[in-house]
Scaffold this motif. Structure first.
Motif, PDB file in Angstrom:
ATOM      1  N   GLN A 345       0.836  -1.130  -0.221  1.00 59.66           N
ATOM      2  CA  GLN A 345       0.045   0.004   0.219  1.00 59.66           C
ATOM      3  C   GLN A 345       0.798   0.991  -0.024  1.00 59.66           C
ATOM      4  O   GLN A 345       1.661   1.491   1.092  1.00 59.66           O
ATOM      5  N   ILE A 346       0.932   1.979  -1.166  1.00 62.24           N
ATOM      6  CA  ILE A 346       2.051   2.959  -1.344  1.00 62.24           C
ATOM      7  C   ILE A 346       1.148   4.318  -1.451  1.00 62.24           C
ATOM      8  O   ILE A 346       1.877   5.415  -1.963  1.00 62.24           O
ATOM      9  N   GLY A 347      -0.200   4.135  -1.164  1.00 64.85           N
ATOM     10  CA  GLY A 347      -1.022   5.686  -1.325  1.00 64.85           C
ATOM     11  C   GLY A 347      -1.417   5.504  -2.950  1.00 64.85           C
ATOM     12  O   GLY A 347      -1.342   4.658  -3.777  1.00 64.85           O
ATOM     13  N   TYR A 348      -2.152   6.495  -3.104  1.00 67.44           N
ATOM     14  CA  TYR A 348      -3.072   6.847  -4.367  1.00 67.44           C
ATOM     15  C   TYR A 348      -2.566   7.824  -5.119  1.00 67.44           C
ATOM     16  O   TYR A 348      -2.722   8.816  -4.898  1.00 67.44           O
ATOM     17  N   PHE A 349      -1.703   7.682  -6.433  1.00 71.20           N
ATOM     18  CA  PHE A 349      -1.101   8.621  -7.091  1.00 71.20           C
ATOM     19  C   PHE A 349      -1.404   8.679  -8.486  1.00 71.20           C
ATOM     20  O   PHE A 349      -1.498   7.551  -9.070  1.00 71.20           O
ATOM     21  N   TYR A 350      -1.401   9.820  -9.149  1.00 68.51           N
ATOM     22  CA  TYR A 350      -1.301   9.747 -10.622  1.00 68.51           C
ATOM     23  C   TYR A 350      -0.358  10.817 -11.126  1.00 68.51           C
ATOM     24  O   TYR A 350      -0.800  11.701 -10.629  1.00 68.51           O
ATOM     25  N   PRO A 351       0.746  10.509 -11.683  1.00 67.76           N
ATOM     26  CA  PRO A 351       1.288   9.142 -11.977  1.00 67.76           C
ATOM     27  C   PRO A 351       1.628   8.356 -10.965  1.00 67.76           C
ATOM     28  O   PRO A 351       1.919   8.611  -9.674  1.00 67.76           O
ATOM     29  N   GLY A 352       1.456   6.984 -11.161  1.00 71.33           N
ATOM     30  CA  GLY A 352       1.394   5.956 -10.134  1.00 71.33           C
ATOM     31  C   GLY A 352       3.162   5.736  -9.510  1.00 71.33           C
ATOM     32  O   GLY A 352       3.812   5.970 -10.575  1.00 71.33           O
ATOM     33  N   ASN A 782     -18.716  10.115   1.030  1.00 72.84           N
ATOM     34  CA  ASN A 782     -18.055  11.006   0.149  1.00 72.84           C
ATOM     35  C   ASN A 782     -16.741  11.881   0.611  1.00 72.84           C
ATOM     36  O   ASN A 782     -15.764  11.974   0.135  1.00 72.84           O
ATOM     37  N   ALA A 783     -16.716  12.044   1.889  1.00 71.38           N
ATOM     38  CA  ALA A 783     -15.428  12.580   2.632  1.00 71.38           C
ATOM     39  C   ALA A 783     -14.231  11.580   2.597  1.00 71.38           C
ATOM     40  O   ALA A 783     -13.254  12.201   2.638  1.00 71.38           O
ATOM     41  N   GLU A 784     -14.685  10.397   2.520  1.00 66.55           N
ATOM     42  CA  GLU A 784     -13.551   9.346   2.531  1.00 66.55           C
ATOM     43  C   GLU A 784     -13.031   8.818   1.187  1.00 66.55           C
ATOM     44  O   GLU A 784     -12.408   7.790   1.124  1.00 66.55           O
ATOM     45  N   ARG A 785     -13.721   9.240   0.290  1.00 65.54           N
ATOM     46  CA  ARG A 785     -13.459   8.837  -1.077  1.00 65.54           C
ATOM     47  C   ARG A 785     -11.921   9.143  -1.514  1.00 65.54           C
ATOM     48  O   ARG A 785     -11.489  10.071  -1.145  1.00 65.54           O
ATOM     49  N   ILE A 786     -11.411   8.074  -2.125  1.00 64.58           N
ATOM     50  CA  ILE A 786      -9.820   8.172  -2.447  1.00 64.58           C
ATOM     51  C   ILE A 786      -9.632   9.178  -3.613  1.00 64.58           C
ATOM     52  O   ILE A 786     -10.295   8.742  -4.628  1.00 64.58           O
ATOM     53  N   ARG A 787      -8.743  10.085  -3.638  1.00 66.24           N
ATOM     54  CA  ARG A 787      -8.408  10.903  -4.733  1.00 66.24           C
ATOM     55  C   ARG A 787      -6.977  10.491  -4.845  1.00 66.24           C
ATOM     56  O   ARG A 787      -6.161  10.498  -4.192  1.00 66.24           O
ATOM     57  N   PHE A 788      -6.682  10.633  -6.213  1.00 66.50           N
ATOM     58  CA  PHE A 788      -5.344  10.399  -6.587  1.00 66.50           C
ATOM     59  C   PHE A 788      -4.601  11.728  -6.821  1.00 66.50           C
ATOM     60  O   PHE A 788      -4.779  12.571  -7.517  1.00 66.50           O
ATOM     61  N   SER A 789      -3.460  11.748  -5.863  1.00 69.79           N
ATOM     62  CA  SER A 789      -2.716  13.118  -5.643  1.00 69.79           C
ATOM     63  C   SER A 789      -1.755  13.043  -7.047  1.00 69.79           C
ATOM     64  O   SER A 789      -1.394  11.833  -7.405  1.00 69.79           O
ATOM     65  N   PRO A 790      -1.493  14.228  -7.595  1.00 68.97           N
ATOM     66  CA  PRO A 790      -1.846  15.395  -6.882  1.00 68.97           C
ATOM     67  C   PRO A 790      -2.922  16.335  -7.599  1.00 68.97           C
ATOM     68  O   PRO A 790      -3.426  17.447  -7.303  1.00 68.97           O
ATOM     69  N   GLY A 791      -3.732  15.356  -8.162  1.00 68.34           N
ATOM     70  CA  GLY A 791      -5.122  15.852  -8.752  1.00 68.34           C
ATOM     71  C   GLY A 791      -5.195  15.521 -10.292  1.00 68.34           C
ATOM     72  O   GLY A 791      -6.261  16.492 -10.885  1.00 68.34           O
ATOM     73  N   LEU A 792      -4.306  15.226 -11.002  1.00 72.50           N
ATOM     74  CA  LEU A 792      -4.055  15.152 -12.264  1.00 72.50           C
ATOM     75  C   LEU A 792      -5.057  13.953 -12.969  1.00 72.50           C
ATOM     76  O   LEU A 792      -5.352  14.170 -14.087  1.00 72.50           O
ATOM     77  N   LEU A 793      -5.651  13.159 -12.134  1.00 74.72           N
ATOM     78  CA  LEU A 793      -6.434  12.145 -12.421  1.00 74.72           C
ATOM     79  C   LEU A 793      -7.729  12.423 -11.701  1.00 74.72           C
ATOM     80  O   LEU A 793      -7.824  12.425 -10.381  1.00 74.72           O
ATOM     81  N   SER A 794      -8.957  12.583 -12.126  1.00 74.75           N
ATOM     82  CA  SER A 794     -10.241  12.965 -11.867  1.00 74.75           C
ATOM     83  C   SER A 794     -10.924  11.990 -11.167  1.00 74.75           C
ATOM     84  O   SER A 794     -11.658  12.176 -10.234  1.00 74.75           O
TER      85      SER A 794
END
Length: 820
Positions: A345-352, A782-794
C-alpha cells in the motif's frame, strides 16, 4: 547548481515495428492462476486518457463485495499477470531505436518487453520508465537527493507530490555518487553487475528523453541512487525518534516522580509486548533493554529547538505502513498448493509510484510492478514458479546520538577523546523555502540542538542504510532474473536488503517470510528506546546476522499474515513504533482466514477485502473492554445509551464503512460518525487522569490523536486505551501495564468518564447535525473517497485500506527442476 526544469507535456507516439527481433523461447509458466491490479494504472502523463482510470474502476468494483468474493469476481476485478500478451489484446508494437529490444503494449498499456540479453532489458526498462513516468521523473529526481542525504527536516516525498521546484548542488551529487558507487563496488561481482544495469537503464531513460525532445537534463547514476533512497525513506526505515520520546520520559519524571514516571513511560513504549500479534510465532531476540543503561542521555522536555523538532519528526514518521499479505500453505488450500494474495500500500497517485512490466530475455521471465530507479528489476512480482511481495517492517535501522559540545561551541563536538569540527553540507534550495544547509558529525546530519540536564547538546541522526541505498537492487535482481529457486535462495536474496521490509514468498509447495534490513547491534549498555551518547564509547557493534532475522517457512498454522505488524515474537519494536500492542488490524485479516480451514484464492481475497473497510475500533477488542465496563449500568442520557447500542449493532453487522450503492452515505448509518466523534474523547478520558492534559497532548503528537481511516487504523493511542480498559474489567495479559490509567484504576470513576465521553459525543453530533435523534444522522462516505494525488486524475474511488502499488492473486501448480 542543477535545477529541476518545468514539467513538460507528455508526448505520445504511433506504434510500429522498427526491427524484427527473433522471439525468445517463452519460459514455461507454472502459474495455475496469476492476476493483478494496479489502481493508478500504466499511463502517467498530463491529460490522462479515459483508459487511465480502467484499473482504478476495477479496483473500486471489488470493494463493495466485502467478504463475498467469488472466482468469477477475480476475473472481473483483476487482470491477467501471465507472461506474454495472449488474451490481453488489442496490442501494438512500439518503435524503439535499439536493436535487440521489442516492446508490445497490451490493452491496458502494459509493456511486454523482449530483449536479447540483460543489458538490452535494462535499456528497455529505462525507455519505458521515461515514457510512462516522465512527469514523475521530472518532479522526483532532485528532491530525492535530499532523501539520500537525510537532509534534516526535509520531507523529500512531500516535495515530489507538491511538484516543488528544487535545485541541488554539485556537492550533494558528489556525496551521493561517491558513497553509493563505493557500496556497490564493495559488494563484489554482483554489485558491479548492478552498476552495469544502472548505466544501461540510464541510457534507456535518456534515449527516450531525447526521442521526446524533453527539456530535462540527461539522467545519471546519481538520479537512480537518489530515487532508491527516496523509496527507502518512505517505506524502508524505522526508529530515529529517540529524542522526542526521551523528552516525554523527562516530562513524566518531572510530573510523577522518577520511579512512577519511568513506569508509565515503559508502559507507553511497548517495546516488547508479548500480547501483540506477530506473523511468526518462533522467537527471534533483538533489542533487549539493559537493566542499567549508561550509554544513553535523556533530553530535557521542551528543550529542542523548533527546527530540531521538525527535523526529528520528519525523519521518524516518513515511512508508510499500510501493506499486507495473506499467504496460505497447500494444506490450507483447496487446490493443494499455496495461495498468495499480497501487495504494497503506497498511497494513491497519478502518475503512479509503480508501473507494470513483463520482462523476457534469455534466462529471465518475470512480471510485476517496477519502480523508478529499479534498473531493470521488479519491486513486486512473480517469476516462472514463485511470487514475492513486501510490507514495511519499521524495524530499528535509525538512531539519534546526543553530541557533547566542546568549549561552548555550537559546531565542535567530542568524539573518542578529542574535539572535532562539524562538517557542512549545502544540498541545494527549495522554491519558497530557501536553502538546504546543515551540519554533520561522524554519526550523520545534525538535526538541531537541545539540552541535557540544562547543558547544550547537538542531536545527530544515524541511518544504517545511508550510502548503501542502491544495494537494495541486489535482492530484486535475483528475484527478477530467476536465480531464486526455492526457500533457501529466497532467504539469501532477501538478506541483501539494507532497508527493513517483511518479504513474503510462495511457490507451488512452500510459503516463507523473511524480515530484512541492516539492523544495528547496539552496545549492551544502550537502551534502544533512548538517544545514545555520541562520545564514541557506545557505537554500533555491527549488524544482525542473516539467520538471526525473523524468518520462517511453512509454519504449522499454514498461514503467513502480515499487515505491518511485528514480524516475530521476542523481536523488539523500534523507538518510533509505540503501537505494537494487543490491538492490531492484522487480527481482522486473521478472522477472515480463520472462518474456514481450507481456502481458494477468492476466499483469501474476500478476507483481505472485508478487512479493508472494517473499523478496528469497533471490530477489534476495544469495544469488548467498553462493553465489560459499562454494560448494564445507567447511561447519563437516553441518547448516550442509543449511541452505544448503535455501535454494538454496527459490530454485529461487520463494522464496515462501505457505501455500496454510491449514494455518498455509509450503509452503517450513524455508527461510523459516532465512533469518529467518540474515539479522541475516549482516548483523552482514559489517559488524562495519569498523564494530565499537557503530557497527553505530547503523547498524541507522537502517536496520533485518533485511530481512523486517516491513519489506516494504526496509532492513535488505541493500544493504551484498549489494554487499560480490558485490564480494568478483568482480562489478563502476558505483558500487563504497571499503570492503571482510566480513573486512576478506579472502575466507577473510569465508567463515569467513558459514559461522559459518549454523551458529549452525542451532544457534539446533535449540534452539528441539528437533530437530537441519532436515527436522523448519517455518515459521509464522500468525505472518505480516495483521490489520486496531486489531482491530475479526476477519478475517485470508495474508501478502502488495501494494497495499491499492486495486488497480486497467484497460485502455482508446478516448479522448475532446480530447487534451493
Amino acid at each position: 547548481m542543477r535545477r529541476c526544469p518545468p514539467i513538460g507535456r507528455a508526448v505520445a507516439f504511433g506504434a510500429a515495428a522498427l526491427l524484427a527481433l527473433p522471439a525468445a523461447a517463452s519460459a514455461k509458466d507454472y502459474a495455475a492462476t496469476a492476476l493483478n491490479v494496479i489502481p493508478s494504472g500504466q499511463w502517467g502523463g498530463i491529460g490522462a486518457p479515459p483508459a487511465a482510470s480502467d484499473q482504478a474502476r476495477m479496483y473500486d468494483g471489488l470493494t463493495p463485495l466485502f467478504d463475498q468474493v467469488t472466482t468469477d469476481d477475480l476475473a472481473k476485478y483483476f487482470k491477467p499477470q501471465t507472461f506474454g500478451t495472449a488474451g490481453q489484446c488489442p496490442c501494438t508494437v512500439e518503435r524503439v531505436p535499439r536493436r535487440g529490444v521489442r516492446i508490445v503494449r497490451d490493452a491496458q498499456n502494459v509493456p511486454h518487453i523482449t530483449a536479447r540479453n540483460r543489458l538490452d532489458l535494462d535499456w528497455a526498462a529505462g525507455w519505458v520508465l521515461a515514457q510512462d513516468r516522465s512527469l514523475l521523473l521530472a518532479a522526483g529526481r532532485y528532491p530525492a537527493r535530499f532523501a539520500a542525504l537525510d537532509a534534516p527536516g526535509i520531507d523529500a516525498f512531500g516535495l515530489v507530490t507538491s511538484l516543488k521546484s528544487v535545485r541541488v548542488t554539485e556537492q550533494a551529487d558528489r556525496i551521493i555518487d561517491r558513497e553509493q558507487t563505493a557500496a556497490l563496488k564493495a559488494a563484489g561481482a554482483e554489485g558491479r553487475a548492478v552498476l552495469r544495469d544502472i548505466d544501461e537503464y540510464v541510457k534507456g531513460i535518456n534515449a527516450r528523453l531525447e526521442y521526446d525532445r524533453s527539456a530535462m537534463e540527461p539522467f545519471e547514476r546519481v538520479d537512480v541512487y537518489a530515487v532508491n533512497a527516496l523509496a527507502g525513506q518512505i517505506f524502508g526505515q524505522g526508529g530515529g525518534d529517540e529524542t522526542r520520546r526521551s523528552m516525554l520520559l523527562d516530562g513524566l519524571r518531572r510530573q510523577l516522580g522518577a520511579d512512577a514516571g519511568t513506569r508509565v513511560w515503559n508502559d507507553l513504549a511497548e517495546q516488547l509486548d508479548e500480547d501483540t500479534p506477530t506473523t511468526i510465532s518462533k522467537r527471534f531476540a533483538y533489542e533487549r533493554v539493559p537493566a542499567r543503561a549508561s550509554g544513553n542521555a535523556v533530553v530535557d522536555n521542551g528543550s529542542m529547538t523548533s527546527s530540531a523538532l521538525r527535523a526529528t519528526a520528519t525523519s521518524a514518521t516518513a515511512h508508510r505502513d499500510m501493506s499486507n499479505f495473506l499467504i496460505l500453505s497447500g494444506r490450507r488450500s483447496t487446490n493443494g498448493h499455496p495461495l498468495f494474495v499480497a501487495g504494497p500500500q503506497i498511497g494513491y497517485f497519478y502518475p503512479g509510484l509503480t508501473l507494470e512490466m513483463d520482462l523476457r530475455a534469455p534466462g529471465i521471465q518475470a512480471r510485476g510492478a517496477a519502480m523508478p530507479g529499479g534498473a531493470g528489476n521488479l519491486l513486486i512480482g512473480r517469476g516462472q514458479d514463485y511470487a514475492w511481495s513486501l510490507t514495511s517492517a519499521g524495524s530499528d535501522t535509525n538512531d539519534q546520538f546526543v553530541e557533547t559540545l566542546c568549549g561552548g561551541s555550537q559546531t565542535k563536538y567530542l568524539f573518542k577523546g578529542r574535539c572535532r569540527t562539524m562538517g557542512s553540507v549545502n544540498a541545494g534550495t527549495i522554491s519558497g523555502q530557501g536553502a538546504v544547509k546543515y551540519r554533520t558529525t561522524v554519526h550523520g546530519p545534525v538535526l538541531g540542538w537541545a539540552t541535557v540536564g540544562g547543558k547544550r547538546v547537538a542531536i545527530s541522526f544515524a541511518r544504517s542504510s545511508r550510502g548503501k541505498d542502491a544495494l537494495w537492487q541486489i535482492a530484486f535482481k535475483r528475484l527478477t532474473e530467476g536465480t531464486v529457486t526455492g526457500v533457501r535462495s529466497f532467504y539469501e536474496a532477501a538478506a541483501t536488503s539494507p532497508f527493513t521490509f517483511n518479504v513474503g514468498y510462495a511457490d507451488d509447495r512452500d510459503i516463507a517470510m523473511y524480515s530484512t534490513g541492516a539492523l544495528p547491534l547496539r552496545d549492551p549498555r544502550v537502551d534502544p528506546r533512548l538517544p545514545t551518547k555520541g562520545t564514541g564509547e557506545y557505537e554500533w557493534k555491527g549488524f544482525l546476522k542473516p539467520l538471526d532475522h525473523p524468518h520462517v517457512a511453512n509454519p504449522a498454522s499454514g498461514a503467513l499474515i502480515n499487515w505491518n505488524n511485528k514480524p516475530a515474537a521476542g523481536f523488539g519494536s523500534s523507538d518510533a513504533q509505540w503501537s505494537d500492542g494487543a490491538t492490531q488490524r492484522v487480527t481482522m485479516l486473521r478472522a477472515g482466514i480463520d472462518k474456514r480451514e481450507k481456502h481458494d484464492l477468492a476466499s483469501v481475497t474476500a478476507a483481505m477485502n472485508a478487512a479493508a473497510t472494517q473499523d478496528l475500533r469497533v471490530q477489534g477488542p476495544l469495544l469488548d473492554g467498553i462493553h465489560a465496563l459499562i454494560a448494564g449500568t445507567p447511561a447519563p442520557s437516553a441518547r448516550a445509551q442509543r449511541l452505544y447500542d448503535l455501535l454494538r449493532g454496527w459490530r454485529a453487522a461487520g463494522s464496515s464503512r462501505l457505501d455500496r450503492d454510491g449514494d455518498g452515505l455509509m450503509e452503517a448509518g450513524a455508527a461510523p460518525l459516532i465512533m469518529d466523534t467518540l474515539y479522541p474523547r475516549l482516548a483523552d478520558a482514559v489517559l488524562t487522569p495519569v498523564l494530565g492534559a499537557d503530557l497527553n497532548a505530547q503523547l498524541a503528537t507522537l502517536e496520533g490523536t485518533t485511530n481512523s481511516t486517516r491513519s489506516g487504523f494504526t496509532g492513535g493511542r488505541i493500544n493504551y486505551v484498549d489494554k487499560d480498559l480490558r485490564t480494568l474489567t478483568g482480562t489478563r495479559f502476558r505483558s500487563p501495564f504497571a499503570t492503571r490509567f482510566c480513573g486512576n484504576g478506579d472502575r466507577a470513576a473510569c465508567r463515569a468518564s467513558v459514559w461522559r465521553a459518549i454523551d458529549e459525543s452525542g451532544a457534539a453530533i446533535a449540534q452539528l447535525r441539528g437533530s437530537e435523534d441519532p436515527a436522523q444522522w448519517t455518515s459521509d462516505a464522500n468525505a472518505e473517497r480516495i483521490r489520486f494525488s496531486p489531482g491530475l486524475l479526476s477519478t475517485t474511488i470508495r474508501y478502502t485500506n488495501r494494497p495499491s502499488g499492486i495486488q497480486q492473486v497467484i497460485s502455482f501448480d508446478g516448479h522448475r527442476k532446480i530447487r534451493r
